[in-house]
Scaffold this motif. Sequence first.
Motif, mmCIF file in Angstrom:
data_model
loop_
_atom_site.group_PDB
_atom_site.id
_atom_site.type_symbol
_atom_site.label_atom_id
_atom_site.label_comp_id
_atom_site.label_asym_id
_atom_site.label_seq_id
_atom_site.Cartn_x
_atom_site.Cartn_y
_atom_site.Cartn_z
ATOM 1 N N GLY A 29 0.814 -1.212 0.000
ATOM 2 C CA GLY A 29 0.000 0.000 0.000
ATOM 3 C C GLY A 29 0.841 1.252 0.000
ATOM 4 O O GLY A 29 0.569 2.210 -0.724
ATOM 5 N N ARG A 30 1.909 1.255 0.808
ATOM 6 C CA ARG A 30 2.808 2.411 0.861
ATOM 7 C C ARG A 30 3.528 2.593 -0.467
ATOM 8 O O ARG A 30 3.697 3.720 -0.949
ATOM 9 C CB ARG A 30 3.814 2.220 1.993
ATOM 10 C CG ARG A 30 4.800 3.371 2.156
ATOM 11 C CD ARG A 30 5.706 3.138 3.361
ATOM 12 N NE ARG A 30 6.799 4.102 3.395
ATOM 13 C CZ ARG A 30 6.712 5.324 3.886
ATOM 14 N NH1 ARG A 30 5.564 5.752 4.381
ATOM 15 N NH2 ARG A 30 7.755 6.135 3.887
ATOM 16 N N ALA A 31 3.944 1.470 -1.086
ATOM 17 C CA ALA A 31 4.659 1.552 -2.357
ATOM 18 C C ALA A 31 3.785 2.141 -3.457
ATOM 19 O O ALA A 31 4.275 2.819 -4.364
ATOM 20 C CB ALA A 31 5.149 0.165 -2.769
ATOM 21 N N VAL A 32 2.470 1.886 -3.382
ATOM 22 C CA VAL A 32 1.544 2.400 -4.397
ATOM 23 C C VAL A 32 1.039 3.794 -4.040
ATOM 24 O O VAL A 32 1.044 4.713 -4.861
ATOM 25 C CB VAL A 32 0.351 1.443 -4.573
ATOM 26 C CG1 VAL A 32 -0.696 2.057 -5.490
ATOM 27 C CG2 VAL A 32 0.822 0.100 -5.123
ATOM 28 N N ALA A 33 0.612 3.952 -2.771
ATOM 29 C CA ALA A 33 -0.048 5.200 -2.370
ATOM 30 C C ALA A 33 0.904 6.382 -2.320
ATOM 31 O O ALA A 33 0.541 7.502 -2.695
ATOM 32 C CB ALA A 33 -0.715 5.013 -1.004
ATOM 33 N N THR A 34 2.133 6.165 -1.840
ATOM 34 C CA THR A 34 3.059 7.282 -1.664
ATOM 35 C C THR A 34 3.404 7.981 -2.980
ATOM 36 O O THR A 34 3.212 9.199 -3.097
ATOM 37 C CB THR A 34 4.334 6.814 -0.948
ATOM 38 O OG1 THR A 34 3.981 6.364 0.369
ATOM 39 C CG2 THR A 34 5.340 7.951 -0.846
ATOM 40 N N PRO A 35 3.889 7.265 -4.001
ATOM 41 C CA PRO A 35 4.194 7.972 -5.252
ATOM 42 C C PRO A 35 2.954 8.527 -5.938
ATOM 43 O O PRO A 35 3.015 9.589 -6.574
ATOM 44 C CB PRO A 35 4.881 6.903 -6.110
ATOM 45 C CG PRO A 35 4.473 5.607 -5.522
ATOM 46 C CD PRO A 35 4.285 5.847 -4.062
ATOM 47 N N ASP A 68 -4.700 14.669 7.269
ATOM 48 C CA ASP A 68 -3.413 14.839 7.943
ATOM 49 C C ASP A 68 -2.738 13.492 8.183
ATOM 50 O O ASP A 68 -1.518 13.361 8.067
ATOM 51 C CB ASP A 68 -3.600 15.558 9.285
ATOM 52 C CG ASP A 68 -4.052 16.991 9.119
ATOM 53 O OD1 ASP A 68 -3.958 17.525 7.990
ATOM 54 O OD2 ASP A 68 -4.522 17.581 10.109
ATOM 55 N N SER A 69 -3.539 12.484 8.538
ATOM 56 C CA SER A 69 -2.988 11.167 8.836
ATOM 57 C C SER A 69 -2.529 10.440 7.584
ATOM 58 O O SER A 69 -1.876 9.394 7.684
ATOM 59 C CB SER A 69 -4.027 10.316 9.579
ATOM 60 O OG SER A 69 -4.312 10.874 10.844
ATOM 61 N N MET A 70 -2.879 10.940 6.414
ATOM 62 C CA MET A 70 -2.343 10.418 5.169
ATOM 63 C C MET A 70 -1.127 11.242 4.725
ATOM 64 O O MET A 70 -0.155 10.711 4.200
ATOM 65 C CB MET A 70 -3.386 10.446 4.056
ATOM 66 C CG MET A 70 -4.448 9.359 4.155
ATOM 67 S SD MET A 70 -5.765 9.798 5.298
ATOM 68 C CE MET A 70 -6.008 8.194 6.066
ATOM 69 N N ALA A 71 -1.175 12.558 4.987
ATOM 70 C CA ALA A 71 -0.095 13.442 4.548
ATOM 71 C C ALA A 71 1.223 13.103 5.231
ATOM 72 O O ALA A 71 2.284 13.115 4.600
ATOM 73 C CB ALA A 71 -0.468 14.900 4.822
ATOM 74 N N ILE A 72 1.173 12.790 6.527
ATOM 75 C CA ILE A 72 2.416 12.507 7.254
ATOM 76 C C ILE A 72 3.070 11.214 6.769
ATOM 77 O O ILE A 72 4.263 11.209 6.441
ATOM 78 C CB ILE A 72 2.159 12.477 8.771
ATOM 79 C CG1 ILE A 72 1.736 13.875 9.251
ATOM 80 C CG2 ILE A 72 3.411 12.024 9.525
ATOM 81 C CD1 ILE A 72 1.294 13.919 10.697
ATOM 82 N N PRO A 73 2.345 10.086 6.669
ATOM 83 C CA PRO A 73 2.987 8.868 6.144
ATOM 84 C C PRO A 73 3.495 9.029 4.714
ATOM 85 O O PRO A 73 4.527 8.458 4.354
ATOM 86 C CB PRO A 73 1.866 7.819 6.217
ATOM 87 C CG PRO A 73 0.966 8.302 7.301
ATOM 88 C CD PRO A 73 0.980 9.790 7.177
ATOM 89 N N VAL A 74 2.788 9.798 3.886
ATOM 90 C CA VAL A 74 3.221 9.999 2.496
ATOM 91 C C VAL A 74 4.531 10.782 2.454
ATOM 92 O O VAL A 74 5.420 10.500 1.633
ATOM 93 C CB VAL A 74 2.127 10.728 1.697
ATOM 94 C CG1 VAL A 74 2.682 11.313 0.396
ATOM 95 C CG2 VAL A 74 0.983 9.769 1.379
#
Length: 259
Positions: A29-35, A68-74
């Motif tokens: 999920g992080r590999a897809v969502a972040t970029p 906000d809880s998505m912006a910080i992990p991204v």
Amino acid sequence: MTSEQSTPSAPEAPETASPRRAGIRYALGRAVATPLARMVYRPHIEGRENVPRSGAVIFASNHLSFIDSMAIPVAAPRPVHFLAKSSYFEGTGLSGAASRVFFTSVGAIPVQRGGGQAALDALDLQRQLLEEGLAVALYPEGTRSTDGRLYKGRTGVAFLALQTGAPVVPVGLIGTDRVMPVGAKMPSVKERVTVRFGAALDLSAHGPASSGRARRQATDEIMAAIHALSGQELAGVYNEPPAAGPIEKIKQVLPHERR
């Protein structure tokens, strides 16, 4: 402000919740969502070099929007966990499954929201995550600011930092309230977000977690660092939810430590 000097009682671990490491679902999920998020929202990210790459760390941020809880992990250079309402994981059907997959993939961990024992359980779960050497994101204000001002910090974040020895990285979020204002169903792609990571704070000089004075002073240091990053107007008061009745109104005005 008068704060209580007694030691917070040690909460017992919740029976149904346990810290979960970043597994394959989170990694994917992080590999897809972040970029994807960086491509769509083009966030300005400052101070990534201030984030410890390993070991326990607390991201303490201002709170303006649901995202906000998505912006910080991204924006962070390492996996970040945050607590989310258990209702996000309890839906049925296709939409419920999609909600569970999404929140798990961005590092969310379900908890029962509320005061009393629920609040103590959440505090204990965050401590367990830190003891596992993970990173957690928390909001010292307690809830979202609906007027854009920065409210006084509650002492729970400082208590965790002093109890576990984890450094605190202050975070200033700018523009998340414009990307997704309170009440909006979908975020806007017309606005840009700025995420600023400040220098990590070692709060141990304030004293032990058992000291109310140490918790209050450490909290004030955290909030001063957040304010320097976000540039928000200071509210000078706590962001209190509307009192449900006369007893709650009395409790809000009496001197006590907000956790």
